[in-house]
Design an enzyme around this catalytic site. Structure first.
Site, PDB file in Angstrom:
ATOM      1  N   GLN A   1       1.089  -1.384  -0.306  1.00 28.24           N
ATOM      2  CA  GLN A   1       0.098   0.200   0.332  1.00 28.24           C
ATOM      3  C   GLN A   1       1.227   1.101   0.056  1.00 28.24           C
ATOM      4  OE1 GLN A   1      -2.305   1.922   3.319  1.00 28.24           O
ATOM      5  NE2 GLN A   1      -3.827   1.099   2.627  1.00 28.24           N
TER       6      GLN A   1
ATOM      7  N   LYS B   1       1.571   5.100   0.351  1.00 30.39           N
ATOM      8  CA  LYS B   1       0.719   6.164   1.034  1.00 30.39           C
ATOM      9  C   LYS B   1       0.973   7.257  -0.522  1.00 30.39           C
ATOM     10  CE  LYS B   1      -1.059   5.176   4.287  1.00 30.39           C
ATOM     11  NZ  LYS B   1      -2.676   4.296   4.979  1.00 30.39           N
TER      12      LYS B   1
ATOM     13  N   ASP C   1      -3.374   4.766  -1.622  1.00 34.09           N
ATOM     14  CA  ASP C   1      -4.195   5.334  -0.536  1.00 34.09           C
ATOM     15  C   ASP C   1      -3.363   6.482   0.035  1.00 34.09           C
ATOM     16  OD1 ASP C   1      -5.046   3.868   2.925  1.00 34.09           O
ATOM     17  OD2 ASP C   1      -5.778   5.265   1.648  1.00 34.09           O
TER      18      ASP C   1
ATOM     19  N   GLU D   1      -7.535   4.139  -3.148  1.00 33.37           N
ATOM     20  CA  GLU D   1      -7.735   3.592  -1.509  1.00 33.37           C
ATOM     21  C   GLU D   1      -8.298   5.131  -1.202  1.00 33.37           C
ATOM     22  OE1 GLU D   1      -6.760   1.089   0.665  1.00 33.37           O
ATOM     23  OE2 GLU D   1      -7.201   1.821   2.699  1.00 33.37           O
TER      24      GLU D   1
ATOM     25  N   ASP E   1     -11.977   2.683   1.994  1.00 30.25           N
ATOM     26  CA  ASP E   1     -11.510   2.838   3.599  1.00 30.25           C
ATOM     27  C   ASP E   1     -12.654   3.873   4.791  1.00 30.25           C
ATOM     28  OD1 ASP E   1      -8.454   3.261   5.093  1.00 30.25           O
ATOM     29  OD2 ASP E   1     -10.334   2.969   5.560  1.00 30.25           O
TER      30      ASP E   1
ATOM     31  N   LYS F   1     -11.882  -1.368   9.592  1.00 29.99           N
ATOM     32  CA  LYS F   1     -11.157  -0.557  10.884  1.00 29.99           C
ATOM     33  C   LYS F   1     -12.016  -1.868  11.986  1.00 29.99           C
ATOM     34  CE  LYS F   1      -7.259   1.513   8.870  1.00 29.99           C
ATOM     35  NZ  LYS F   1      -8.220   0.883   7.327  1.00 29.99           N
TER      36      LYS F   1
ATOM     37  N   ALA G   1      -6.602   1.058  13.070  1.00 33.25           N
ATOM     38  CA  ALA G   1      -5.282   2.237  11.765  1.00 33.25           C
ATOM     39  C   ALA G   1      -4.144   2.529  13.028  1.00 33.25           C
ATOM     40  CB  ALA G   1      -6.158   3.393  12.855  1.00 33.25           C
TER      41      ALA G   1
ATOM     42  N   TRP H   1      -3.743  -6.337   8.266  1.00 27.50           N
ATOM     43  CA  TRP H   1      -2.760  -5.100   8.875  1.00 27.50           C
ATOM     44  C   TRP H   1      -2.615  -5.191   9.819  1.00 27.50           C
ATOM     45  CZ3 TRP H   1      -1.863  -0.371  11.102  1.00 27.50           C
ATOM     46  CH2 TRP H   1      -0.573   0.431  10.778  1.00 27.50           C
TER      47      TRP H   1
HETATM   48  C1  0XW Z   1      -2.551   1.016   6.558  1.00 30.24           C
HETATM   49  N1  0XW Z   1      -4.227   0.952   7.471  1.00 30.24           N
HETATM   50  C2  0XW Z   1      -4.555  -0.138   7.857  1.00 30.24           C
HETATM   51  C3  0XW Z   1      -3.480   1.829   8.936  1.00 30.24           C
HETATM   52  C4  0XW Z   1      -3.322   3.333   9.111  1.00 30.24           C
HETATM   53  O1  0XW Z   1      -3.446   3.929  10.127  1.00 30.24           O
HETATM   54  C5  0XW Z   1      -3.694   3.407   7.722  1.00 30.24           C
HETATM   55  C6  0XW Z   1      -4.664   2.968   7.302  1.00 30.24           C
HETATM   56  C7  0XW Z   1      -5.223   2.984   6.085  1.00 30.24           C
HETATM   57  O2  0XW Z   1      -5.134   1.861   5.191  1.00 30.24           O
HETATM   58  O3  0XW Z   1      -5.895   3.895   5.329  1.00 30.24           O
HETATM   59 MG    MG Z   2      -6.928   3.297   4.293  1.00 30.01          MG
END
Ligand code: 0XW
Ligand code: MG
Length: 368
Positions: free
Chosen positions: A161, A163, A192, A217, A240, A264, A293, A319
């Site tokens: 993933q 960012k 994401d 994402e 998300d 989450k 998170a 995760w």
């Molecule tokens: C990767 N995560 C599951 C953990 C981080 O807090 C953010 C979150 C996501 O996917 O946004």
């Molecule tokens: Mg996310």
């Protein structure tokens, strides 16, 4: 064997490596841990920890404040009765799913200990031995992102993933292409932005990366913005932050907006709520992740336990925050990533962790 008392602890889980997202950098979140004790003295543990005050509309001291109402609402209940326990919490307090999640997870742990079975078995049984996971590549330069992606794949990680967001999009586009250039066959890439791009930026990035196989994402801030750009984006959309409950998940599946979800436990309200969302996603062949998170071994064990019960074809992974804070509450059984897969705790019934309340210091609140 009813719930006799509830202890609340606060424990810092500082990031040991840089962990940044479009709207925040994780510093030292203070996790909330609950110990739910039944009339026989058995203890179930739960946890909730937000990565930053910006990630979702909640913050860690607010979790502990919500327990002032939630904990008394479930005293006297049988922890195996998770449906009536969640109903009691919802009658007592609207929203505040993070505090509800901590207590719900503790009830699942305690129920497993009362019955002598694992939470995985209570959730219906594992569909995978080693639980698929994914690893985050934080916001960095194109070269650094590519180097991290290469290293993680060398370590066996097959789901990344990346960012993005919070900076000029030409920098995001450069990082996406740099990472795509080092992807091995079979590695899955999600980008994401944690709500970071405008609708215009999301369309521009998708067009600039049209040749890249990836998913986007939570590219924009709201469900309405995502729906607005859905027809202009060439990549699967993963939702998300906007996936807040079973109703919103069902709506985004039926509207065709969501091609998958990043879910989450604490945003949904715990394992009971996530189980319902899981069943809907699996029934509609909608990929989902089983995340949180931030947090330590307790919330990680809950996420990995639910993640193990997903149909592998529709698992986006479970995760773990552990690689970023390097802390275990249970050094032996705490979930960890080995060769790109998350391990299931094997320390006994419930979540499979061996914990003592004393290890979390003095409680910040006690309810009995
Ligand atoms: C990767 N995560 C599951 C953990 C981080 O807090 C953010 C979150 C996501 O996917 O946004
Ligand atoms: Mg996310």
């Amino acid at each position: 064997m009813h719930i006799r008392e509830i202890y609340v602890y606060a424990t810092p889980l500082g990031a040991k490596t840089t962990y940044n997202m479009s709207n925040s950098t994780v510093e030292t979140p203070v996790s909330t841990i609950v110990a739910v004790v039944d009339s026989d003295g058995l203890v179930g543990f739960g946890e909730a920890c937000l990565a930053s005050p910006q990630f979702q509309p909640a913050h860690n001291s607010g979790v502990r404040a919500s327990l002032e109402i939630l904990a008394p609402a479930i005293l006297g209940h049988d922890p195996k009765h998770v449906t009536t326990i969640n109903a009691a919490m919802n009658r007592a307090l609207t929203g505040h799913t993070e505090g509800k999640a901590a207590l719900d997870i503790a009830c699942w742990d305690l129920a497993g200990k009362q019955l002598g079975v694992s939470v995985v078995d209570l959730l219906g049984g594992a569909q995978m031995d080693d639980v698929v996971t994914y690893h985050v590549v934080g916001i960095s330069s194109a070269d650094d992102a590519a180097a991290t992606a290469r290293r993680l794949q060398d370590e066996g990680v097959t789901r990344l993933q990346l960012k993005a967001g919070g900076r000029p999009i030409h920098e995001d586009i450069a990082s996406i292409h740099a990472v795509a250039d080092v992807l091995l066959p079979g590695t899955d890439l999600a980008v994401d932005t944690n709500r970071g791009w405008s609708t215009t930026e999301a369309v521009q990035v998708s067009q600039a990366c049209s040749s890249i196989t990836m998913s986007l994402e939570q590219s924009c801030a709201t469900e309405a913005e995502l729906a607005h750009v859905k027809s202009q984006i060439q990549h699967p959309i993963i939702v998300d932050e906007n996936a807040t409950d079973l109703g919103s998940v069902a709506r985004m599946i039926s509207s065709g907006l969501a091609n998958g979800f990043g879910l989450k436990l604490t945003r949904l309200g715990g394992l009971t709520a996530m189980r319902a969302v899981r069943d809907l996603c699996m029934a509609t062949r909608t990929p989902m992740s089983s995340d949180d998170a931030w947090g330590g071994d307790i919330v990680a064990a809950a996420g990995v336990s639910l993640g193990a019960t997903l149909d592998p074809q529709f698992s986006r992974g479970a995760w773990l925050a552990h690689p970023y804070h390097d802390t275990h509450y249970d050094e032996t059984n705490g979930p960890r990533i080995i060769d790109g897969f998350a391990t299931l705790p094997a320390g006994g019934p419930g979540l499979g962790l061996v914990l003592e309340t004393a290890q979390f210091g003095d409680p910040v609140a006690v309810y009995r």
